[in-house]
Design a protein around this motif. Sequence first.
Motif, PDB file in Angstrom:
ATOM      1  N   ARG A  63      38.191  29.198  39.784  1.00 22.22           N
ATOM      2  CA  ARG A  63      38.691  29.450  41.138  1.00 22.22           C
ATOM      3  C   ARG A  63      39.990  30.263  41.097  1.00 22.22           C
ATOM      4  O   ARG A  63      40.225  31.114  41.965  1.00 22.22           O
ATOM      5  N   GLY A  64      40.827  30.022  40.085  1.00 21.36           N
ATOM      6  CA  GLY A  64      42.062  30.787  39.981  1.00 21.36           C
ATOM      7  C   GLY A  64      41.809  32.255  39.694  1.00 21.36           C
ATOM      8  O   GLY A  64      42.443  33.135  40.281  1.00 21.36           O
ATOM      9  N   CYS A  65      40.880  32.528  38.806  1.00 24.57           N
ATOM     10  CA  CYS A  65      40.511  33.922  38.523  1.00 24.57           C
ATOM     11  C   CYS A  65      39.903  34.577  39.758  1.00 24.57           C
ATOM     12  O   CYS A  65      40.156  35.758  40.046  1.00 24.57           O
ATOM     13  N   GLU A  66      39.095  33.812  40.463  1.00 24.85           N
ATOM     14  CA  GLU A  66      38.472  34.333  41.688  1.00 24.85           C
ATOM     15  C   GLU A  66      39.542  34.713  42.713  1.00 24.85           C
ATOM     16  O   GLU A  66      39.486  35.784  43.338  1.00 24.85           O
ATOM     17  N   LEU A  67      40.540  33.838  42.873  1.00 23.26           N
ATOM     18  CA  LEU A  67      41.628  34.112  43.818  1.00 23.26           C
ATOM     19  C   LEU A  67      42.416  35.353  43.394  1.00 23.26           C
ATOM     20  O   LEU A  67      42.726  36.219  44.226  1.00 23.26           O
ATOM     21  N   GLY A  68      42.718  35.452  42.099  1.00 23.46           N
ATOM     22  CA  GLY A  68      43.452  36.619  41.623  1.00 23.46           C
ATOM     23  C   GLY A  68      42.689  37.905  41.837  1.00 23.46           C
ATOM     24  O   GLY A  68      43.268  38.935  42.207  1.00 23.46           O
ATOM     25  N   GLY A  69      41.355  37.861  41.619  1.00 17.42           N
ATOM     26  CA  GLY A  69      40.539  39.051  41.832  1.00 17.42           C
ATOM     27  C   GLY A  69      40.548  39.500  43.274  1.00 17.42           C
ATOM     28  O   GLY A  69      40.653  40.708  43.566  1.00 17.42           O
ATOM     29  N   GLU A  70      40.442  38.532  44.200  1.00 18.10           N
ATOM     30  CA  GLU A  70      40.439  38.899  45.619  1.00 18.10           C
ATOM     31  C   GLU A  70      41.799  39.439  46.055  1.00 18.10           C
ATOM     32  O   GLU A  70      41.873  40.357  46.874  1.00 18.10           O
ATOM     33  N   CYS A  71      42.894  38.880  45.510  1.00 12.46           N
ATOM     34  CA  CYS A  71      44.229  39.418  45.824  1.00 12.46           C
ATOM     35  C   CYS A  71      44.337  40.864  45.337  1.00 12.46           C
ATOM     36  O   CYS A  71      44.882  41.730  46.030  1.00 12.46           O
ATOM     37  N   GLY A  72      43.787  41.126  44.148  1.00 17.15           N
ATOM     38  CA  GLY A  72      43.822  42.482  43.618  1.00 17.15           C
ATOM     39  C   GLY A  72      43.037  43.450  44.483  1.00 17.15           C
ATOM     40  O   GLY A  72      43.464  44.590  44.704  1.00 17.15           O
ATOM     41  N   ILE A  90      45.298  48.016  50.408  1.00 14.24           N
ATOM     42  CA  ILE A  90      46.640  48.301  50.946  1.00 14.24           C
ATOM     43  C   ILE A  90      47.195  49.586  50.340  1.00 14.24           C
ATOM     44  O   ILE A  90      47.797  50.413  51.031  1.00 14.24           O
ATOM     45  N   LYS A  91      46.968  49.787  49.038  1.00 19.58           N
ATOM     46  CA  LYS A  91      47.431  51.006  48.374  1.00 19.58           C
ATOM     47  C   LYS A  91      46.835  52.239  49.042  1.00 19.58           C
ATOM     48  O   LYS A  91      47.546  53.225  49.301  1.00 19.58           O
ATOM     49  N   LYS A  92      45.545  52.201  49.343  1.00 21.57           N
ATOM     50  CA  LYS A  92      44.891  53.364  49.940  1.00 21.57           C
ATOM     51  C   LYS A  92      45.355  53.589  51.373  1.00 21.57           C
ATOM     52  O   LYS A  92      45.490  54.739  51.817  1.00 21.57           O
ATOM     53  N   SER A 110      41.644  58.823  47.743  1.00 25.43           N
ATOM     54  CA  SER A 110      40.655  58.122  48.575  1.00 25.43           C
ATOM     55  C   SER A 110      41.344  57.342  49.678  1.00 25.43           C
ATOM     56  O   SER A 110      42.522  57.005  49.603  1.00 25.43           O
ATOM     57  N   ARG A 111      40.580  57.039  50.712  1.00 23.52           N
ATOM     58  CA  ARG A 111      41.084  56.326  51.884  1.00 23.52           C
ATOM     59  C   ARG A 111      40.354  54.999  52.031  1.00 23.52           C
ATOM     60  O   ARG A 111      39.351  54.724  51.385  1.00 23.52           O
ATOM     61  N   ASP A 112      40.884  54.171  52.916  1.00 25.81           N
ATOM     62  CA  ASP A 112      40.225  52.904  53.208  1.00 25.81           C
ATOM     63  C   ASP A 112      40.506  52.535  54.653  1.00 25.81           C
ATOM     64  O   ASP A 112      41.158  53.295  55.375  1.00 25.81           O
TER      65      ASP A 112
END
Length: 289
Positions: free
Chosen positions: A99-108, A114-116, A127-129
């Motif tokens: 679950r911790g890895c899953e949470l980190g992946g979704e935050c990433g 946000i970067k785009k 690229s855009r988003d």
Amino acid sequence: MKISENDIATLRNDRELRRTSVYGSDIVYGILDYFEARQNELLERVRKAEAEVPFTIRPAASAPTDSSRPALTLADLQAFHIKRQDEWCPDQKPDLSFRGCELGGECGEAQNVIKKLERERLGWRGSRDTREHLAEELADVIHCAVLCAITVGIEVEPAVIAKFNKTSADNDLSVFIASSAALAAGFGDEEKPRYTTRRLRLETDRAFERGRQHAFDEMQGTCVAIIPPTFYIGEQVEKHTGDYTAGGEVRAVFAMKNGAIRFVVEHQAEGGGSFCHIYSEKNLRKVAP
């Protein structure tokens, strides 16, 4: 700055000492007496309270007003996830590392969107988003956070409310969240959040210190001596120490911060007009009228 009982005792003794050495108006002492009495009153309320003292501040946010569907609370969301997880993983529940890895992946993934979006705002190539995609990724972050809480047995809603309210209290902010149970019971905007005893103590300490400092400033800067002074206002004196002598009239008597008495003497200038100098007692002597 925290005001202890020893501080208050010191203040009281200091005030009595000043009563014998300087003359302050009743208003000045009234300020000290008022703030001391007010703090004692409020601190007594704190002592009697087990955890919180009611205090009227901005009401908690009420539930959504969309009548087409009931409001979804964090407690509801957690219950839905528990039910779906039982269906999704009936034989072996995911552990905290998963679950911790899953949470980190979704935050990433949310950060990548946000970067785009920022790239587009700044007019840079690449690229855009979309905001809609960001909403999906942020929703995934929330869902994964709830799943982490489920894995370790944490109730999300009270934890979120407690953290929100603690941050408001710690930073002297007035917005607090009522529990969903209070909202469901019909309190809504009528529900008044509470002042924690910690914050109330800080508020009273701050108010008392402001009053004490104000009163001390008044006494130190504007008080007049009553031990009887060697020279009185209107008395003729002469400055007789140093390289020159000069006659004049005492215009004011005051106490410095360290308690020393000083005299303001007005001298007549040779070419007309006058000027004032400040002297200690040893610089002056009386002049026969």
